[in-house]
Design a protein around this motif. Structure first.
Motif, short mmCIF file in Angstrom:
data_model
loop_
_atom_site.label_atom_id
_atom_site.label_comp_id
_atom_site.label_asym_id
_atom_site.label_seq_id
_atom_site.Cartn_x
_atom_site.Cartn_y
_atom_site.Cartn_z
N ARG A 105 27.55 12.41 21.44
CA ARG A 105 26.55 11.35 21.45
C ARG A 105 26.76 11.17 19.44
NH1 ARG A 105 23.34 10.92 25.06
NH2 ARG A 105 21.85 12.88 26.72
N PRO A 106 27.94 9.98 19.99
CA PRO A 106 28.05 9.12 18.18
C PRO A 106 26.63 8.88 17.61
CG PRO A 106 29.32 8.59 20.11
CD PRO A 106 28.50 9.38 20.98
N GLY A 107 27.53 9.07 17.11
CA GLY A 107 26.32 8.37 16.26
C GLY A 107 25.71 8.59 14.52
N ALA A 108 26.41 7.49 13.59
CA ALA A 108 25.56 8.42 11.84
C ALA A 108 26.13 9.11 11.55
CB ALA A 108 23.75 8.20 12.12
N GLY A 109 27.20 9.51 11.80
CA GLY A 109 27.86 10.99 11.16
C GLY A 109 26.98 11.94 11.91
N VAL A 161 23.38 3.57 12.12
CA VAL A 161 24.07 3.90 10.76
C VAL A 161 26.08 3.96 10.57
CG1 VAL A 161 24.53 5.50 9.27
CG2 VAL A 161 22.21 5.07 10.15
N ASP A 162 26.25 3.87 12.45
CA ASP A 162 28.38 3.80 11.49
C ASP A 162 28.76 2.30 12.34
OD1 ASP A 162 27.84 6.36 11.56
OD2 ASP A 162 28.31 7.28 13.74
N GLY A 200 19.93 10.78 1.14
CA GLY A 200 20.41 9.00 0.49
C GLY A 200 20.04 8.49 2.34
N GLY A 201 19.39 9.33 3.13
CA GLY A 201 19.89 8.23 4.46
C GLY A 201 19.09 8.13 5.00
N ASP A 202 18.63 8.34 6.28
CA ASP A 202 16.91 8.06 6.88
C ASP A 202 16.82 9.00 7.76
OD1 ASP A 202 15.89 5.14 6.07
OD2 ASP A 202 17.65 3.97 7.01
N VAL A 203 17.90 9.97 7.85
CA VAL A 203 17.40 10.93 8.52
C VAL A 203 17.11 12.18 9.28
CG1 VAL A 203 19.02 13.53 9.26
CG2 VAL A 203 20.50 11.24 8.15
N ALA A 260 24.27 12.54 12.79
CA ALA A 260 23.32 12.80 12.96
C ALA A 260 22.35 12.40 13.94
CB ALA A 260 22.51 11.69 11.56
N LEU A 261 22.75 11.69 14.50
CA LEU A 261 22.43 10.96 16.03
C LEU A 261 21.92 12.19 16.67
CD1 LEU A 261 20.85 8.50 17.48
CD2 LEU A 261 22.98 8.17 18.35
#
Lengths: 154, 321, 501
Positions: free
Chosen positions: B68-72, C199-200, B104-107, B74-75
């Motif tokens: 489940r890749p995404g947002a480094g 985000v990516d 600094g993100g929306d996580v 975080a997803l």
């Protein structure tokens, strides 16, 4: 001729509005992060204005006088069906959904040969299953409907 | 239409909740091990190589690796934090990535949202420099940076990445300042170092060491206190007197509230996997630096890095808001 | 390099790799033969499906599809006067007249041999030029990469299609798509609208499938062609083929291959332009130009050798610099990225076996055409023309979804793909060229990243961008390309003035 000219005017106007909206989004970001997007949006705005002025100025040479939509009704039906399919298949399983989707899509669009429809759906679903599940061992969403009916196993 | 959908969703729910209460004989059905990065990446390779051994040491459980890749990452971690705490949804976490994305993100997950299980690897970051630069040892680099603050160019994956924060941590430990040059990834950074466009760069020891062996760049030290088994001749910044411990720590976590009994079973499976000579052989082939920590140690390490980063963030937030 | 090449040669000799090349070539011929399905659509569907296969198997499929489809396009072009792909338009000029004269079998054979020869010489050029070029590129720093990305983008935006304004707007839209997500230089997340999925950045595969495959599906639904081509329309002559004029075709093959390779290396043009240029050149240099367009086998040979020799050559800038010269190369680069292969000097250094394997696959699959493009096979391929398009459309959708969903297990991406499909449909209808948009998505990050890294290294000095001679040269080329539309405009005015005065 007149219609084609209007089409370009509308498109150009949408692009001008889009670049203004994008600019509003970009200026909310810190300057360093938005330097490049701002540059792009400014260029896009400039080119869209040129495009707008040009299409107001003179009608483009008409390459094909065909209407924008060849058949709006069928286009919308196709889009709705594709969206439903995309919404449903991760939930009920790829093969169940595809087996239904192929004949329904072709039927609604206007292909009414029941035998070919069924044969096409069966052939496609089975060969997709053989290639991707049996040969390549790909993991796909569980076939919820099949397992509900036949009690697991699927 | 609506009826069909709701009927289907109910049946899906019914299916998934059947086994939720039977914990003593865990596992009774398929376990999903989520990876927050694309297939083919380091973390994915680790997950897929450990999977059969985990199955074996969990009494023939059925484990499936899902990307489940995404947002480094975080997803995946957000999904993991919100998943049912029944032990059937697990995640392979990669530190310090789990913590760095929080800044600094929306996580919106926290490190408290997980139960921590065993770890597989710890691989320290390292500093490599171009072959035509004068730096041979950690001391050389630090001395040069002290003489010309903020001019020595050190590259690494983007701002806020593990590589960038590695430089930050080193800067604070040695009380110097570098010019950090962000790049899209480790491969691009290595090209820039080898082409002489920047002086040095940060990446994990296994990728920098390949360059070192082929004489395309020089690794001057790892950001750890102890030398590694794959590259024992490489010095450490710890030896040179700079207290840093920065690297990729990879282990399994579950959503908060997963029963202790289940967590123990998973941790035990990780421990047995790590002791399995077959797995050790595979790990050696892939240059993996095996390090086992139990859940408590893993959690402590996560908390330590988190509080360190909070301190740095309070001092000098690295992402402009 | 030699060890990698030998290693790759051995690696290709496994069953799965051989099967991948044969299978890829077969699919390619079928896709090329189906009017409406082009190389780009085929690749867009194949790339996510090939995910999870070993990289060499996946690349073998792609190489086969690329070479196969270039020949496949010639089948309906020759038999029905319908080009199967845009690159086969020039093949109809002499191919269909040959069919009318009862020489269909001979025309198909000329097309097949010419495609194979063109593809092989192109792969040879790739093998000889790409590795040394990749070593040179290590000297390229951020300023040079910035200019290369800009050059690739500007030339495709300006040179493709007739309208540079639309081309540049298209490229800018692509650039904006590429700016979505995390900005590596500041760590800020841009234009993600609070969605973690963004985000990516936007997944390039989603854009590729959405823009290239879905608009075509929608068009098929609109046209609702419920009938395939009837068998009786296919006039494949039996036994009346004329002797095969190989000796006469060799000069045409050489000329067309050189033209195709050059077109492939330069950004902006694709197989169709290579085919037109080599057709014109063959006609101009022939002793009897009048015979062209009336069933001259040399015309078929020039067109087919031209469009196939563009194939592997277009991979030269793609593999060495990460700058694809046309839409197909952009797709293959997307495929490489899916498998974690980052083009540039590191590709040849770290993944030598895979990249040389791919080069060899380009070579082998073009030779495979000799075996797979035979008469019997071609007769079978021609049968795919009978499949009704209305049934093809939902099958394409199912394959797109299957591929995309198994990559990232994300339904969000599926809906995003539909969004890009609608977007692509509108752009297509407004006659915006799509390749600049894709290049914008691919090169946007490269241009921005390198510009800002260059400025970071020089600590804000913009002149650093023009410091090296390589930078100056490429920057000069960018300016030259930007002047092309102006030059065209002036020339048109002049010729108009001449006519009027």
């Amino acid at each position: 001729m007149q219609r084609l000219k209007n089409r370009d005017v509308i498109c150009a106007a949408v692009l001008v509005l889009f670049s203004m909206a994008a600019w509003m989004q970009a200026i909310a970001l810190p300057a360093r992060a938005s330097l490049f997007p701002r540059l792009e949006i400014a260029l896009l705005f400039g080119l869209s204005v040129v495009y707008l002025v040009r299409s107001l100025w003179r009608a483009q040479p008409v390459q094909s006088a065909e209407p924008f939509f060849r058949n709006l009704g069928r286009l919308l039906v196709a889009l709705v069906l594709i969206s439903c399919y995309v919404f449903i298949f991760p939930r009920i399983g790829f093969f169940t959904a595809t087996f239904v989707f192929i004949p329904v899509f072709s039927f609604v669009i206007g292909f009414r040969d029941a035998k070919t429809l069924l044969l096409g759906a069966v052939l496609f679903t089975v060969s997709a299953w053989v290639v991707f599940v049996v040969l390549l061992g790909r993991r796909l969403p569980p076939e919820a409907l099949l397992s509900a009916i036949f009690g697991g196993g699927a | 239409m609506k009826f069909v959908t709701s009927m289907l969703t109910t049946s899906v729910f019914a299916l998934s909740s059947v086994a939720a209460f039977a914990q003593s004989d865990y596992p009774t059905r398929q376990i999903e091990l989520m990876v927050g990065f694309s297939a083919g990446g380091n973390l994915d390779i680790l997950a897929r190589q450990a999977e059969p051994f985990l199955e074996k040491h969990m009494g023939g459980a059925d484990i499936v690796v899902i990307n489940r890749p995404g947002a480094g990452g975080a997803l995946m971690q957000t999904q993991l934090a919100g998943a049912e705490p029944d032990g059937y949804t697990l995640g392979l976490l990669s530190m310090p990535g789990v913590v760095t994305v929080l800044f600094g993100g929306d996580v919106d997950y926290e490190i408290d949202d997980f139960e921590y299980s065993g770890t597989f690897t710890f691989e320290p970051h390292s500093i490599m420099v171009g072959t035509d630069t004068p730096y041979e040892t950690p001391e050389d680099l630090v001395a040069a940076a002290r003489e010309n603050p903020g001019t020595i160019t050190i590259g690494g994956a983007g701002i806020g990445s593990a590589a960038h924060l590695a430089v930050k941590v080193l800067e604070r430990a040695a009380d110097v300042e570098f010019a950090f040059i962000p790049s899209p990834g480790s491969a691009e950074m290595q090209n820039q170092v080898m082409g002489g466009h920047i002086e040095g760069g940060v990446t994990t020891i296994s990728s920098s060491y390949t360059r070192h062996q082929e004489n395309q760049a020089r690794v001057i030290g790892t950001l750890s206190s102890e030398r590694t088994t794959v590259a024992p001749e490489i010095a450490t910044f710890g030896e040179a007197g700079y207290e840093v411990e920065w690297g990729a720590l990879r282990g399994i976590a579950a959503p908060k509230g997963t029963p202790q009994e289940v967590m123990d079973k998973i941790t035990e499976a990780v421990r047995l996997t790590m002791e399995d000579p077959e797995f050790q052989e595979i790990a050696a082939q892939n240059n993996m630096l095996l390090t086992f920590m139990d859940g408590a140690q893993f959690e402590a390490s996560v908390r330590k890095i988190h509080s360190d980063l909070e301190e740095i963030w309070a001092d000098e937030p690295w992402i402009e808001q | 390099m030699i060890e990698d090449l030998i290693g790759a040669g051995f690696a290709l000799m496994t069953w799965s790799n051989v099967a991948a090349m044969v299978f890829g070539t077969l699919i390619g011929i079928v896709i090329g033969a189906l009017p409406g399905l082009t190389t780009t659509i085929g690749l867009a569907i194949l790339i996510p499906l090939s995910f999870g296969l070993s990289p060499l198997v996946a690349l073998g499929l792609m190489a086969g599809l690329y070479n196969g489809s270039m020949y496949g396009g010639a089948i309906p072009a020759i038999l029905l006067n319908i080009p199967g792909t845009p690159a086969a338009i020039a093949t109809t000029f002499d191919g269909y007249p040959m069919t009318e004269q009862g020489n269909a079998a001979s025309a198909l054979r000329v097309a097949c041999f010419s495609s194979a020869v063109g593809g092989f010489s192109s792969a040879l050029a790739l093998l000889l030029l790409a590795p040394p070029l990749s070593l040179v590129t290590l000297a390229f720093g951020p300023p040079e990469y910035f200019w290369i990305a800009t050059f690739g983008l500007v030339s495709i935006a300006v040179l493709i299609g007739g309208d540079p304004i639309k081309g540049m707007i298209s490229a800018l839209l692509g650039l904006l798509i590429s700016s979505v997500g995390m900005d590596t230089v500041t760590g800020r997340i841009r234009f993600s609208f609070g969605r973690l999925e963004l985000v990516d950045g936007v997944n390039i595969v989603v854009v590729l499938i959405g823009l290239f495959a879905l608009p075509r599906v929608l068009q098929m639904a609109e046209d609702a062609v419920t009938r395939g081509v009837r068998v009786s329309d296919l006039k494949i002559g039996r036994g009346q083929s004329t002797p095969f004029p190989i000796a006469h075709l060799i000069p045409t093959w050489i000329r067309s291959s050189v033209i195709g390779i050059m077109v492939g290396i330069l950004p902006g043009a694709g197989g169709n332009i290579a085919a037109f240029l080599s057709y014109n050149e063959a006609k101009r240099s022939d002793r009897d130009p009048e015979s062209f367009g009336k069933g001259n086998p040399k015309g078929v040979a020039a067109a087919e050798a031209g469009n196939s020799s563009d194939n592997a050559a277009s991979m030269i800038p793609t593999l060495t610099l990460g700058v694809p010269g046309n839409a197909i190369a952009a797709l293959i680069m997307g495929g490489l990225l899916v498998h974690g292969l980052q083009p540039g000097p590191s590709l040849f250094r770290d993944n030598g076996e895979i990249v040389y394997g791919f080069v060899l696959q380009m070579m082998i699959t073009s030779v495979l055409l000799f075996a797979l493009g035979g008469m019997i096979a071609t007769r079978i391929f021609a049968q795919v023309l009978r499949v009704p398009q209305v049934m093809l459309a939902p099958m394409i959708v199912a394959l797109m979804c299957l591929g995309l969903y198994t990559v990232n297990n994300s339904q969000f991406e599926l809906f995003m793909m539909i969004g890009f499909g609608v977007f692509g449909y509108i752009l297509m209808r407004m006659q915006f060229p799509l390749p600049p948009l894709i290049l914008g998505v691919i090169l946007g990050g490269m241009a921005e990243q390198n510009l800002r890294t260059a400025l970071l290294i020089s600590r804000g000095d913009w002149w650093h961008l023009l410091a090296s001679p390589i930078s100056k040269t490429i920057a000069g080329l960018v300016v030259l390309v930007l002047l092309v539309p102006l030059y065209r405009h002036v020339r048109e005015r002049q010729s108009e003035a001449l006519k009027n005065g």
